[in-house]
Design a protein around this motif. Structure first.
Motif, PDB file in Angstrom:
ATOM      1  N   ILE A 329       0.834  -1.208   0.000  1.00 13.08           N
ATOM      2  CA  ILE A 329       0.000   0.000   0.000  1.00 13.08           C
ATOM      3  C   ILE A 329       0.868   1.257   0.000  1.00 13.08           C
ATOM      4  CG2 ILE A 329      -1.997  -1.079   1.075  1.00 13.08           C
ATOM      5  CD1 ILE A 329      -1.079   0.144   3.732  1.00 13.08           C
ATOM      6  N   TYR A 330       2.131   1.122   0.387  1.00 12.72           N
ATOM      7  CA  TYR A 330       3.104   2.208   0.228  1.00 12.72           C
ATOM      8  C   TYR A 330       3.976   1.820  -0.964  1.00 12.72           C
ATOM      9  CZ  TYR A 330       1.717   2.508   5.140  1.00 12.72           C
ATOM     10  OH  TYR A 330       0.992   2.536   6.306  1.00 12.72           O
ATOM     11  N   TRP A 331       3.923   2.607  -2.015  1.00 12.12           N
ATOM     12  CA  TRP A 331       4.646   2.276  -3.234  1.00 12.12           C
ATOM     13  C   TRP A 331       5.993   2.981  -3.256  1.00 12.12           C
ATOM     14  CZ3 TRP A 331       0.769   2.353  -7.941  1.00 12.12           C
ATOM     15  CH2 TRP A 331      -0.168   1.317  -7.766  1.00 12.12           C
ATOM     16  N   LEU A 332       7.000   2.255  -3.741  1.00 12.38           N
ATOM     17  CA  LEU A 332       8.351   2.803  -3.807  1.00 12.38           C
ATOM     18  C   LEU A 332       8.689   3.195  -5.242  1.00 12.38           C
ATOM     19  CD1 LEU A 332      10.988   3.422  -2.310  1.00 12.38           C
ATOM     20  CD2 LEU A 332      11.752   1.092  -2.869  1.00 12.38           C
ATOM     21  N   PHE A 333       8.722   4.498  -5.498  1.00  9.42           N
ATOM     22  CA  PHE A 333       9.226   5.000  -6.774  1.00  9.42           C
ATOM     23  C   PHE A 333      10.752   4.903  -6.714  1.00  9.42           C
ATOM     24  CE2 PHE A 333       4.968   6.390  -6.982  1.00  9.42           C
ATOM     25  CZ  PHE A 333       4.671   6.671  -8.320  1.00  9.42           C
ATOM     26  N   ASP A 334      11.352   4.252  -7.707  1.00 10.05           N
ATOM     27  CA  ASP A 334      12.750   3.849  -7.590  1.00 10.05           C
ATOM     28  C   ASP A 334      13.455   4.009  -8.934  1.00 10.05           C
ATOM     29  OD1 ASP A 334      15.155   2.724  -6.911  1.00 10.05           O
ATOM     30  OD2 ASP A 334      14.364   0.733  -6.464  1.00 10.05           O
ATOM     31  N   SER A 335      14.561   4.776  -8.949  1.00 10.52           N
ATOM     32  CA  SER A 335      15.280   5.022 -10.201  1.00 10.52           C
ATOM     33  C   SER A 335      16.195   3.869 -10.582  1.00 10.52           C
ATOM     34  CB  SER A 335      16.113   6.307 -10.082  1.00 10.52           C
ATOM     35  OG  SER A 335      17.114   6.171  -9.092  1.00 10.52           O
ATOM     36  N   GLY A 336      16.569   3.003  -9.615  1.00 10.69           N
ATOM     37  CA  GLY A 336      17.419   1.877  -9.971  1.00 10.69           C
ATOM     38  C   GLY A 336      18.402   1.485  -8.886  1.00 10.69           C
ATOM     39  N   ASN A 339      20.541   3.850  -6.469  1.00 12.29           N
ATOM     40  CA  ASN A 339      19.825   4.650  -5.459  1.00 12.29           C
ATOM     41  C   ASN A 339      19.856   6.140  -5.773  1.00 12.29           C
ATOM     42  OD1 ASN A 339      19.290   2.319  -3.875  1.00 12.29           O
ATOM     43  ND2 ASN A 339      21.327   2.466  -2.951  1.00 12.29           N
ATOM     44  N   GLY A 340      19.730   6.434  -7.074  1.00 12.75           N
ATOM     45  CA  GLY A 340      19.693   7.843  -7.467  1.00 12.75           C
ATOM     46  C   GLY A 340      18.492   8.564  -6.894  1.00 12.75           C
ATOM     47  N   PHE A 341      17.356   7.882  -6.842  1.00  8.13           N
ATOM     48  CA  PHE A 341      16.148   8.479  -6.256  1.00  8.13           C
ATOM     49  C   PHE A 341      15.202   7.377  -5.812  1.00  8.13           C
ATOM     50  CE2 PHE A 341      11.724   9.888  -6.679  1.00  8.13           C
ATOM     51  CZ  PHE A 341      11.736  10.990  -5.834  1.00  8.13           C
ATOM     52  N   LYS A 342      14.690   7.510  -4.616  1.00  6.67           N
ATOM     53  CA  LYS A 342      13.634   6.655  -4.101  1.00  6.67           C
ATOM     54  C   LYS A 342      12.662   7.534  -3.337  1.00  6.67           C
ATOM     55  CE  LYS A 342      16.681   2.637  -3.260  1.00  6.67           C
ATOM     56  NZ  LYS A 342      16.210   1.714  -4.301  1.00  6.67           N
ATOM     57  N   LEU A 441       8.468   2.010 -10.646  1.00  9.84           N
ATOM     58  CA  LEU A 441       8.431   1.475  -9.288  1.00  9.84           C
ATOM     59  C   LEU A 441       9.461   0.377  -9.059  1.00  9.84           C
ATOM     60  CD1 LEU A 441       4.542   1.169  -9.049  1.00  9.84           C
ATOM     61  CD2 LEU A 441       5.948   3.027  -8.148  1.00  9.84           C
ATOM     62  N   ALA A 442       9.775   0.164  -7.774  1.00 12.39           N
ATOM     63  CA  ALA A 442      10.659  -0.934  -7.406  1.00 12.39           C
ATOM     64  C   ALA A 442       9.989  -2.265  -7.706  1.00 12.39           C
ATOM     65  CB  ALA A 442      11.009  -0.842  -5.923  1.00 12.39           C
ATOM     66  N   LYS A 443      10.778  -3.231  -8.086  1.00 12.65           N
ATOM     67  CA  LYS A 443      10.227  -4.563  -8.350  1.00 12.65           C
ATOM     68  C   LYS A 443       9.797  -5.220  -7.036  1.00 12.65           C
ATOM     69  CE  LYS A 443      12.825  -5.556 -12.584  1.00 12.65           C
ATOM     70  NZ  LYS A 443      13.780  -6.494 -13.236  1.00 12.65           N
ATOM     71  N   ILE A 444       8.677  -5.901  -7.089  1.00 12.43           N
ATOM     72  CA  ILE A 444       8.203  -6.632  -5.921  1.00 12.43           C
ATOM     73  C   ILE A 444       8.774  -8.032  -5.963  1.00 12.43           C
ATOM     74  CG2 ILE A 444       6.173  -7.559  -4.749  1.00 12.43           C
ATOM     75  CD1 ILE A 444       4.563  -5.251  -5.843  1.00 12.43           C
TER      76      ILE A 444
END
Length: 445
Positions: A329-336, A339-342, A441-444
């Motif tokens: 329910i909390y989604w992680l926007f993730d550049s890769g 760890n450039g951006f999360k 998004l980060a992979k689950i």
């Protein structure tokens, strides 16, 4: 012996299940019994047989069997089915892993008026319910146990929680052993069975420092987004009109975007927000002591703030997905991987302009920060004469340069999505919606 509060699946039963019934592959059996109290057990189990009591609001499942009553003997039967007496009969009747209704129905039933059985079973249900309700996956979760005690030290709260868990564990074990004794007497099996219960077969949890501190961090993130509130019990917000004015003791994040970076680039990053949560919950006087306790519980070394930052970068989302069974329910926007951006967002507060706000409010400023850092490091490298210092600075420069490049590529994707202003229908579920935004998004796992 537990009640059925651990079920996490929802059934689309709008208009009396019309959509499900219209599906040619659906098999809706005994709908007249849906959502009524019953006893259930897992059809296939490699461990000991265990029956559970389900209150109103649960549907039948093909992976389990159910036992319904039209009177009120079910509590007595629940006690019997969870006793060593039933277990011994089932071992003879069916020495496999399948506990079908036919097999369970063969367990001899001797009904004897015994008020103690019903009383003890009710106590067992209540103990199990209280245990399950202590953590956020329960529908009836109120507040995290480490926040519930009147103390300004998390260490003291954990000691009180440990004592409560131990008392509940010992009481449930004693109750189950007493039920075994009663049923052994009723069935005349004193020479064949003993009432003792092994610790591993007691279903409530004992306190676990690392697990419980991680769940406190999860609760804190919920408070950061307004899902929970220190001002009230239970869910404070899970959809509908958002009103930040209804929070007082700890104010949720205003823009529903909490960055996670390996350096403190933003005042409102997740580490600072968590520290503020600890301060608001336990007070300023014990802040450093509480942060150290949390750091030690996580198994980290060094500065507690660095340990927290490392946990949020590497492990929080992974643990969140595990708790919520790959439906975060909390989604992680993730550049890769660099760890450039999360950044975390709460899907119940998602609005179509969120990604655009993330781009202008966090990604662009972070790109500027990286450029400044790169320029500063290049100047420092030119100025220092120490070889070891140059090596250290070049290593840092390489890391930030790679993060900046990764973020530059990510910004192009974000730009595209920001322009789309993509809506989200929560009724589609997490799986469908997460797949829609998956490239951001980060992979689950």
């Amino acid at each position: 012996m537990v009640c059925g509060y651990s079920k996490n699946h929802a059934v689309w039963w709008k208009n009396d299940g019309s959509d499900i019934k219209a599906c040619s592959k659906a098999a809706v059996r005994s709908p007249q019994l849906f959502f009524t109290p019953h006893i259930s057990w897992t059809l296939i189990s490699s461990s000991k047989f265990a029956a559970r009591f389900f209150e109103n609001g649960y549907a039948l499942d093909t992976a389990s069997n159910c036992l319904y009553f039209y009177g009120q003997p079910e509590i007595y039967v629940l006690g019997l089915l969870n006793s060593v007496v039933a277990d011994s009969y089932l071992a003879v009747l069916n020495p496999t892993m399948n506990f079908s209704c036919g097999v369970v129905g063969l367990v001899p039933y001797i009904e004897k008026k015994c008020d103690d059985v019903n009383k003890i079973v009710e106590l067992c249900i209540n103990e199990s319910r209280n245990d399950w309700d202590s953590f956020e996956m329960s529908w009836d979760f109120k507040k995290h146990p480490l926040v519930s005690y009147s103390t300004n030290k998390i260490s003291t709260a954990f000691e009180l929680w440990s004592k409560e868990c131990a008392e509940r564990f010992n009481q449930l074990k004693a109750n189950e052993e007493e039920l075994n004794r009663i049923f052994i007497d009723i069935y005349g099996l004193q020479d064949e069975l003993t009432p003792g219960v092994e610790d591993k077969d007691v279903t409530v949890r004992k306190a676990d420092l690392q697990r419980d501190v991680k769940s406190l961090i999860s609760y804190a993130v919920g408070c950061m987004f307004g899902r929970y509130s220190l001002d009230e019990d239970g869910l404070a917000y899970a959809g509908g009109a958002w009103d930040i004015s209804s929070y007082d003791a700890f104010i949720p994040d205003e823009d529903n975007c909490i960055p996670i970076t390996d350096e403190e680039y933003f005042e409102d990053d997740i580490v600072n927000r968590f520290i503020e949560f600890v301060r608001c919950t336990y007070g300023e006087e014990t802040l450093e002591e509480n942060l150290q306790f949390i750091s030690d519980a996580l198994g980290g070394k060094g500065n507690p703030r660095d340990v927290l930052r490392d946990y949020f970068i590497k492990d929080f989302f992974k643990n969140h997905c595990k708790i919520y069974q790959k439906r975060p329910i909390y989604w992680l926007f993730d550049s890769g991987k660099k760890n450039g951006f999360k950044a975390l967002v709460y899907i119940h507060r998602y609005t179509p302009d969120l990604i655009a706000r993330m781009r202008t409010g966090y990604i662009h400023p972070l790109q500027s920060q990286y450029r400044t850092q790169i320029e500063m490091l290049n100047n420092q490298i030119d100025e220092v004469s120490s070889t070891s210092e140059k090596v250290k600075l070049k290593k840092q420069l390489k890391k930030i340069t790679e993060q900046a490049e990764e973020l530059g590529e990510y910004e192009e994707k974000i730009h595209h999505w920001a322009d789309k202003m993509e809506p989200m229908d929560l009724d589609d579920g997490v799986k469908v919606n997460y797949a829609k935004f998956q490239e951001l998004l980060a992979k689950i796992k």
